[in-house]
Design a protein around this motif. Structure first.
Motif, short mmCIF file in Angstrom:
data_model
loop_
_atom_site.label_atom_id
_atom_site.label_comp_id
_atom_site.label_asym_id
_atom_site.label_seq_id
_atom_site.Cartn_x
_atom_site.Cartn_y
_atom_site.Cartn_z
N ILE A 275 -5.08 12.90 -3.07
CA ILE A 275 -4.34 12.08 -2.12
C ILE A 275 -5.26 11.07 -1.46
N ARG A 276 -6.44 11.55 -1.06
CA ARG A 276 -7.40 10.68 -0.39
C ARG A 276 -7.82 9.54 -1.31
N GLN A 277 -8.09 9.90 -2.57
CA GLN A 277 -8.51 8.91 -3.56
C GLN A 277 -7.43 7.83 -3.73
N VAL A 278 -6.20 8.28 -3.92
CA VAL A 278 -5.10 7.34 -4.14
C VAL A 278 -4.92 6.44 -2.91
N ARG A 279 -4.98 7.04 -1.72
CA ARG A 279 -4.80 6.28 -0.49
C ARG A 279 -5.88 5.21 -0.34
N ARG A 280 -7.13 5.61 -0.54
CA ARG A 280 -8.22 4.65 -0.36
C ARG A 280 -8.18 3.56 -1.42
N ASP A 281 -7.89 3.95 -2.67
CA ASP A 281 -7.82 2.95 -3.74
C ASP A 281 -6.71 1.95 -3.48
N ALA A 282 -5.56 2.44 -3.02
CA ALA A 282 -4.43 1.54 -2.76
C ALA A 282 -4.82 0.53 -1.69
N LYS A 283 -5.48 1.00 -0.64
CA LYS A 283 -5.86 0.09 0.43
C LYS A 283 -6.86 -0.95 -0.07
N LYS A 284 -7.81 -0.48 -0.89
CA LYS A 284 -8.81 -1.42 -1.39
C LYS A 284 -8.17 -2.44 -2.32
N LYS A 285 -7.32 -1.95 -3.23
CA LYS A 285 -6.69 -2.84 -4.20
C LYS A 285 -5.94 -3.96 -3.49
N ILE B 177 1.11 9.14 4.93
CA ILE B 177 -0.17 9.37 4.24
C ILE B 177 -1.08 8.17 4.44
N LYS B 178 -0.49 6.97 4.43
CA LYS B 178 -1.27 5.76 4.63
C LYS B 178 -1.92 5.76 6.01
N ARG B 179 -1.18 6.28 6.99
CA ARG B 179 -1.59 6.14 8.38
C ARG B 179 -2.56 7.18 8.91
N TYR B 180 -2.43 8.43 8.41
CA TYR B 180 -3.15 9.50 9.08
C TYR B 180 -4.14 10.21 8.17
N PRO B 181 -5.24 10.69 8.73
CA PRO B 181 -6.21 11.43 7.93
C PRO B 181 -5.67 12.80 7.50
N LEU B 182 -6.29 13.34 6.45
CA LEU B 182 -5.81 14.59 5.86
C LEU B 182 -6.68 15.76 6.27
N ALA B 183 -6.11 16.95 6.13
CA ALA B 183 -6.88 18.17 6.32
C ALA B 183 -6.22 19.25 5.49
N ARG B 184 -6.98 20.31 5.21
CA ARG B 184 -6.40 21.44 4.50
C ARG B 184 -6.53 22.65 5.41
N VAL B 185 -5.40 23.34 5.65
CA VAL B 185 -5.41 24.49 6.54
C VAL B 185 -5.98 25.67 5.75
N GLU B 186 -7.13 26.15 6.14
CA GLU B 186 -7.80 27.20 5.36
C GLU B 186 -7.58 28.59 5.93
N SER B 187 -7.35 28.70 7.21
CA SER B 187 -6.94 29.98 7.78
C SER B 187 -6.02 29.63 8.94
N VAL C 267 0.85 -1.20 0.00
CA VAL C 267 0.00 0.00 0.00
C VAL C 267 0.88 1.25 0.00
N SER C 268 1.90 1.25 0.86
CA SER C 268 2.81 2.41 0.91
C SER C 268 3.47 2.62 -0.44
N MET C 269 3.90 1.52 -1.07
CA MET C 269 4.58 1.65 -2.35
C MET C 269 3.64 2.22 -3.41
N LEU C 270 2.41 1.76 -3.42
CA LEU C 270 1.44 2.27 -4.40
C LEU C 270 1.20 3.76 -4.19
N ILE C 271 1.06 4.16 -2.92
CA ILE C 271 0.83 5.58 -2.63
C ILE C 271 2.03 6.40 -3.09
#
Lengths: 112, 604
Positions: free
Chosen positions: B514-524, B458-468, B439-443
């Motif tokens: 990033i989220r898409q790639v991470r989830r797809d890698a885990k599912k695959k 990225i595999k381990r932790y959830p993401l966020a975007r700092v907006e302010s 999974v890590s290699m795919l990501i």
């Protein structure tokens, strides 16, 4: 009714003209408006803080001589987003760009 | 007496401390987990074992010397490894395109003209359209003044700048033209060639230059040349601005690399080409029955890939290469952004690639050697007891709400193991290639990250975007406000929410991607493997005959994998969930707990 266009405020106290020009170029390249005001206050932290508070966009730059500070509304005086003494032209350009990028919610150039 | 169960895994070493008094059931005292030192099953592990024991005993306020028996697991002699190979390769020579996303290009529209260096403006002929390129040594004021001065005499239809000054120039010149900036290798732009330039309208991406016929229109290409520029058009899709330079005799090549064939030495031997894609490879592996060894066609990418894995494993296990056999593979299709050779602004092209995890069977791991050494160093009796999967099943049974027959799915770093423990105590085991590391290699590959460690996070932790500086938007759409302002370094960036605070994702990739790639890698990897593994151990290979699945191992700690599996298994009416060993440990410590429990069983 809003009669002024939204812009970044630059509060300046005897600014280095080259620094000021580069800061403005940085903001212009990002496509945001700005206005320059001359001030009596010389503390660069206070200048930046007030500029940010007064700007409709909430982003302000203080420049006093060769000190440049970038601030945004809601931050305490002195808790600056960026602050530089004797910056290079490139750093001035980046600070100008960052004052605009803060509004556009883009990553800051100073962070790279 | 106090006894310790020790489980040496691919990535972590876990211990469980228990106390046995007379005929009473075992009382569990504490547990600990540390990183495995060295490769699993080698004497280098001792360091980690001692650290884990010390930590577990220290939490009780006691010393390691008070332990009177240590039980090690009989580690399965299988080690997982991963490799990645690209199948296609785009080579663009002689710098024939620029396609990138500077944050602030200027103007909009498209134009075609002859490339002319800013230094040679005085050589310009009248009534010839030019695309002028300038290095960072010329500032915006100088450039705009000069162009305005020459505007009645020469025709400039577009500009390419090295500095980030497109808007500044655009604001000062009288004629509005498309300008592309931040082109790093401006010195590579070939003067005198025909070129087409395009800047998209705000919020759009280029239209003419991402279309082969658009390029043909602007550069007057014949059908042959149009075919040749197709890879360029494809790699420009999604760019905000682009330049395509016409170069003589087809400098763009899209190579299909000789990927090679995979040979399955099995009950039903099979040969399959890597080109056929992951799905067909997996179908072949499925149909081959018991696999003795897997090799690749010598002299090809896949051949090199398999021999590299075998060589690496032979080195660590000190065995000979022939003794190292690959008994299972998991192949996954992926796309890798590869830097185009000859790029002017760091352009990449998505190349087809295949990721492979291999299960390597070595000779019996020298566990007894480790036991003897450990005994010598700690002056405590050390025994090697029990097969890993059996111990894991025993440990998993301490999860509240479980019953026999029980299936466990042990998802680690290197392999996914499954076992079914029946009411009569008999256990069926399988080891499958592919788990957390794949999974890590795919990501890492799909996001084009320079380091594996970033992909791990990225595999381990959830993401966020700092907006302010006072709030961020989490990947599930929720807003999170903070008391103390966030460090400006994180402003406007995608960050990972780790227990140690925020970590910035260095590359500028949208959160959604990033989220898409991470989830797809885990599912695959995990959905495929969980089904594959359970089908192997299920009675009559029928998933419906399994009623309970307990997820254990490091990857069961993941914040989304267990949920993905739980959802997936609904269709077979399987009760599936993350294990909770002894009701306290979560999915960790199953084997170590099993080792302590089995001692109590042996005494009876």
């Amino acid at each position: 009714m809003i009669s002024r266009r939204p812009s970044i405020f630059i509060y300046a106290s005897r600014p280095d003209p080259d620094f000021l020009r580069e800061i403005c170029a940085g903001i212009e390249e990002e496509g945001v408006f700005f206005e320059i005001f001359r001030r009596e206050e010389t503390d660069v932290n206070v200048l930046a803080h007030q500029a940010a508070e007064d700007s409709m966009l909430g982003s302000g730059i203080g420049i006093s001589g060769v000190d440049v500070v970038l601030q945004i509304r809601g931050m305490r005086v002195g808790r600056n987003v960026e602050a530089r003494h004797m910056p290079t032209f490139e750093q001035c350009r980046a600070m100008g760009a960052d004052s605009a990028r803060v509004i556009k919610k883009l990553g800051l150039k100073a962070a790279d | 007496m106090i006894l310790a169960g020790v489980d040496i895994g691919n990535s972590t070493t876990e211990v469980c401390i228990g106390e046995c008094v007379g005929r009473e059931p075992v009382r569990f005292l504490s547990s600990a987990s540390v990183m495995t030192t060295g490769t699993k099953g080698t004497p280098a592990n001792i360091h980690g074992i001692k650290a884990a024991l010390t930590r577990a005993m220290a939490s009780l306020g006691r010393d390691v010397s008070e332990i009177s028996l240590i039980r090690l697991n009989e580690a399965a002699p299988v080690i997982g490894d991963t490799a990645m190979e690209t199948l296609t390769e785009t080579i663009i020579t002689d710098s024939s395109m620029i396609g990138h996303n500077p944050s602030t290009p200027a103007g909009a529209g498209q134009a075609a003209g002859t490339l002319l260096s800013y230094e040679h403006l005085d050589r310009a002929a009248e009534s010839v359209p030019y695309i002028v390129f300038a290095s960072a040594s010329s500032g915006y004021e100088e450039i705009s003044e000069r162009l305005n001065g020459l505007s009645d005499r020469i025709q400039v239809v577009g500009m390419i700048l090295q500095a980030d000054e497109a808007v500044l120039v655009e604001n000062r010149i009288h004629r509005k033209i498309p300008i592309v900036d931040e082109v790093a290798r401006i010195d590579k732009v070939p003067e005198g060639r025909q070129a087409a330039i395009e800047v998209a309208l705000p919020g759009q991406s280029v239209r003419m230059l991402s279309n082969p016929y658009g390029i043909a229109t602007l550069l007057h290409l014949d059908p042959q040349e149009t075919r040749a520029v197709t890879p360029i058009a494809r790699s420009l899709i999604g760019s905000r601005s682009a330049v395509v330079i016409k170069t003589p005799n087809g400098d763009v090549r899209e190579n299909v690399l000789p990927a090679g064939e995979i040979y399955l030495d099995a009950e039903h031997p099979a040969t399959i080409s890597l080109d056929e894609g992951a799905e067909n490879i997996m179908a072949a592996v499925e149909g081959a029955g018991e696999i003795r060894d897997i090799t690749g066609q010598p002299g090809t990418n896949v051949g090199n890939m398999f021999s590299r894995i075998k060589k690496g494993m032979a080195d660590v296990s000190r065995g000979d290469s022939p003794a190292v056999r690959i008994t299972d593979v998991l192949a996954v299709d992926t796309l890798a952004p590869v830097l185009i050779s000859g790029a002017l602004a760091g352009e990449t092209c998505l190349e087809k690639a295949v990721g492979i995890a291999a299960m390597v069977r070595t000779q019996q791991l020298p566990m007894r050697e480790i036991a003897a050494k450990l005994e010598e160093e700690l002056h405590t009796k050390v025994t090697v007891a029990g097969v890993e999967a059996v111990m894991a099943s025993l440990g998993a049974l301490t999860t509240p709400g479980t019953q026999l027959p029980l299936a466990i799915l042990d998802m680690g770093g290197g392999s996914t193991d499954a076992a079914v423990i029946h009411k009569d105590g008999h256990v069926v085991i399988t080891h499958q290639a592919g788990a957390g590391e794949l999974v890590s290699m795919l990501i890492q590959t799909e996001l084009g990250l320079p380091e594996r460690s970033m992909a791990e996070q990225i595999k381990r932790y959830p993401l966020a975007r700092v907006e302010s500086l006072f709030h961020m938007r989490l990947e599930d759409g929720e807003m999170h406000f903070v008391e103390e302002s966030i460090d400006p370094r994180f402003y406007g960036r995608v960050v990972l929410l780790t227990p140690d605070g925020l970590v910035r994702v260095e590359k500028d990739i949208p959160l959604e991607k990033i989220r898409q790639v991470r989830r797809d890698a885990k599912k695959k990897v995990f959905l495929t493997n969980a089904e594959r593994a359970l089908r192997k151990v299920a009675p009559e290979h029928n998933l419906k005959k399994i009623s309970n699945v307990v997820l254990v191992g490091g990857s069961a700690l993941d914040f989304e994998i267990p949920e993905m599996l739980t959802e997936d298994f609904v269709s077979w009416r399987i009760v599936c969930g993350r294990g909770n060993i002894r009701g306290t440990e979560g999915p960790r410590n199953a084997v170590a707990t099993g080792l302590v429990l089995s001692y109590a069983g042996e005494r009876k």
